[in-house]
Design a protein around this motif. Structure first.
Motif, PDB file in Angstrom:
ATOM      1  N   PRO A  43       0.817  -1.214   0.000  1.00 53.16           N
ATOM      2  CA  PRO A  43       0.000   0.000   0.000  1.00 53.16           C
ATOM      3  C   PRO A  43       0.854   1.268   0.000  1.00 53.16           C
ATOM      4  O   PRO A  43       1.951   1.295   0.575  1.00 53.16           O
ATOM      5  N   TYR A  45       1.933   5.020   1.113  1.00 48.52           N
ATOM      6  CA  TYR A  45       1.903   5.754   2.374  1.00 48.52           C
ATOM      7  C   TYR A  45       0.844   6.848   2.319  1.00 48.52           C
ATOM      8  O   TYR A  45       0.564   7.416   1.250  1.00 48.52           O
ATOM      9  N   ILE A  46       0.256   7.149   3.454  1.00 56.58           N
ATOM     10  CA  ILE A  46      -0.696   8.250   3.561  1.00 56.58           C
ATOM     11  C   ILE A  46       0.097   9.549   3.610  1.00 56.58           C
ATOM     12  O   ILE A  46       0.971   9.722   4.467  1.00 56.58           O
ATOM     13  N   PRO A  52      -0.513   3.060   6.286  1.00 56.31           N
ATOM     14  CA  PRO A  52      -1.913   2.721   6.538  1.00 56.31           C
ATOM     15  C   PRO A  52      -2.043   1.390   7.256  1.00 56.31           C
ATOM     16  O   PRO A  52      -1.184   0.512   7.115  1.00 56.31           O
ATOM     17  N   THR A  53      -3.073   1.250   8.048  1.00 54.93           N
ATOM     18  CA  THR A  53      -3.344  -0.032   8.698  1.00 54.93           C
ATOM     19  C   THR A  53      -4.294  -0.869   7.856  1.00 54.93           C
ATOM     20  O   THR A  53      -4.094  -2.066   7.685  1.00 54.93           O
ATOM     21  N   THR A  55      -6.662  -0.744   4.117  1.00 56.06           N
ATOM     22  CA  THR A  55      -6.787  -0.056   2.835  1.00 56.06           C
ATOM     23  C   THR A  55      -8.139  -0.344   2.192  1.00 56.06           C
ATOM     24  O   THR A  55      -8.806  -1.314   2.533  1.00 56.06           O
ATOM     25  N   GLU A  56      -8.537   0.507   1.266  1.00 60.10           N
ATOM     26  CA  GLU A  56      -9.790   0.285   0.535  1.00 60.10           C
ATOM     27  C   GLU A  56      -9.646  -0.865  -0.447  1.00 60.10           C
ATOM     28  O   GLU A  56     -10.572  -1.663  -0.624  1.00 60.10           O
ATOM     29  N   ASN A  82      -2.880  -4.209   6.230  1.00 62.54           N
ATOM     30  CA  ASN A  82      -1.500  -4.021   5.781  1.00 62.54           C
ATOM     31  C   ASN A  82      -0.599  -4.815   6.728  1.00 62.54           C
ATOM     32  O   ASN A  82      -0.134  -4.318   7.747  1.00 62.54           O
ATOM     33  N   ARG A 101       1.076  -1.588  12.574  1.00 67.50           N
ATOM     34  CA  ARG A 101       0.380  -0.393  13.027  1.00 67.50           C
ATOM     35  C   ARG A 101      -1.055  -0.716  13.440  1.00 67.50           C
ATOM     36  O   ARG A 101      -1.665  -1.669  12.961  1.00 67.50           O
ATOM     37  N   TYR A 103      -4.609   1.715  14.805  1.00 72.29           N
ATOM     38  CA  TYR A 103      -5.236   2.968  15.239  1.00 72.29           C
ATOM     39  C   TYR A 103      -6.100   2.736  16.475  1.00 72.29           C
ATOM     40  O   TYR A 103      -6.797   1.723  16.596  1.00 72.29           O
ATOM     41  N   TYR A 157      -1.086   7.611  16.206  1.00 72.58           N
ATOM     42  CA  TYR A 157      -2.271   6.906  15.709  1.00 72.58           C
ATOM     43  C   TYR A 157      -3.365   6.809  16.778  1.00 72.58           C
ATOM     44  O   TYR A 157      -4.042   5.795  16.907  1.00 72.58           O
TER      45      TYR A 157
END
Length: 301
Positions: A43, A45-46, A52-53, A55-56, A82, A101, A103, A157
C-alpha cells in the motif's frame, strides 16, 4: 576487515513461490521453521509518510513456511489489512498475521492488528498487540514477543497511553499482556525495533549507549559492549552483531561482551550477499537474497 570469510549456499529457492509477489518479511519460527511473508503489492503511504493499517483495495498475501525440508505456501486473498509479520502459532496448528500499526479511534474502538488463521485460511481469533511494532517473535510456549519503535513507545495513531510503551512486551497467545520491559528494568528503551529470542531468553540493544540487555524469566541483566548495533545472534556465552554482511563476534567477560573477531558472509561465488532485512533467532541468521534463502548458524561456527 574480516578475520575470515564464510561462503554460504542457498538452503532453499523460492523462485516459483515468489513470482509476482513482493517480499515483506522473513523470520525463524519457534520450532525452527523458515518463514517468508509476501504480498501482491504494498500500500502507498498516507501523505507520503504514514503507514496505513487498513486499505480500501484488497490484495493477496502469501505466507511460506519451510518445515522439515518441506515448503508450504498459504494464500490469504481479499485482505485489506496491511500486514508485516507472519509466523506459526498454537504449536504450529495456526498462523499469525500481524500489522505493525494499529489505530486507536477512541471510545474503545481499537483496531485488532493481530489475526490468527487456520491452515484452511479461516479466521480463528483476532486481538490488538498495539501500534508501532518493529519486530515480532512467537516462542515455543506460544507467547508473542513484540519490540516497538518510537511511535509505538511514545504514542501516535490515537494512542495517548500506547500498549507498547514498555518498548519490549511479552503477550500470551490470546493477546493478553504478560510482561513489559520498562517495569523496573532500569535502562529505558527508546526504540526496540529488533531483538533476538533464544528459547526462554531475549536479547535487546539499547540506543542510549553501548549497552545490551538479556531478559530471562522476565528479569533483565545488563552488559556493556564495544559495538553499537541492534541485530544480534545469541549462543550461550557468545553474541554476534551484524553489520554490513559481517558478523562481529563477542564473548562474555563478566559484565561485558568483548570483541573476538569478524566473519564476512559471502555467496558461493565470493560475491557479497544483498539480502532483504534478515531475521535472527538464537544463534541462527536467515537471509532472503532474490529468490534464495540463506541460513547461517553461529552455534556451528
Amino acid at each position: 576487515m574480516a578475520d575470515k570469510c564464510v561462503r554460504l549456499s542457498p538452503v532453499f529457492n523460492l523462485e516459483k513461490e515468489i513470482d509476482g509477489y513482493i517480499p515483506l518479511n522473513v523470520s525463524i519460527g519457534a520450532k525452527g521453521e523458515l518463514c517468508v511473508l509476501l504480498a501482491e503489492d504494498v500500500p502507498d503511504y498516507i501523505d507520503g509518510q504514514f503507514v496505513p493499517t487498513i486499505t480500501e483495495e484488497t490484495r493477496t498475501y502469501r505466507g511460506i513456511i519451510i518445515r522439515d525440508g518441506n515448503k508450504h505456501a498459504f494464500d490469504f486473498p481479499g485482505e485489506k489489512w496491511n500486514y508485516h509479520f507472519f509466523e506459526p502459532i498454537d504449536d504450529g496448528e495456526n498462523l499469525l498475521l500481524c500489522s505493525a500499526r494499529s489505530y486507536n479511534h477512541g471510545d474503545g474502538n481499537i483496531e485488532k492488528n493481530a489475526r490468527v488463521f487456520g491452515h484452511d485460511g479461516n479466521l480463528v481469533r483476532e486481538f490488538c498487540l498495539g501500534d508501532g511494532i518493529g519486530k515480532l517473535s512467537v516462542t515455543e510456549d506460544n507467547h508473542i514477543w513484540c519490540g516497538y519503535f518510537d511511535e509505538g513507545i511514545f504514542g501516535n495513531y490515537g494512542w495517548d497511553i500506547p500498549l507498547g510503551s514498555a518498548g519490549l512486551v511479552k503477550w500470551d497467545a490470546e493477546g493478553r499482556k504478560v510482561w513489559g520491559h520498562q517495569e523496573g528494568e532500569g535502562l529505558f528503551l527508546f526504540d526496540c525495533s529488533d531483538f533476538t529470542v533464544d528459547r526462554d531468553r531475549v536479547a535487546i540493544s539499547y540506543h542510549t549507549g553501548e549497552d545490551i540487555g538479556i531478559t530471562e524469566n522476565e528479569v533483565t541483566s545488563h552488559y556493556s559492549t564495544e559495538v553499537m548495533t541492534s541485530l544480534m545472534l545469541l549462543d550461550d556465552e557468545r553474541m554476534s552483531f551484524i553489520r554490513d554482511n559481517c558478523l562481529i563476534h563477542m564473548e562474555r567477560r563478566g559484565r561485558s561482551y568483548v570483541r573476538r573477531g569478524v566473519t564476512a558472509l559471502l555467496k558461493q561465488d565470493g560475491s557479497p550477499l544483498s539480502p532483504h532485512p534478515p531475521a535472527t533467532r538464537g544463534s541462527r541468521l536467515l537471509m532472503l537474497d532474490g529468490p534464495d534463502l540463506y541460513l547461517y548458524d553461529m552455534g556451528g561456527a
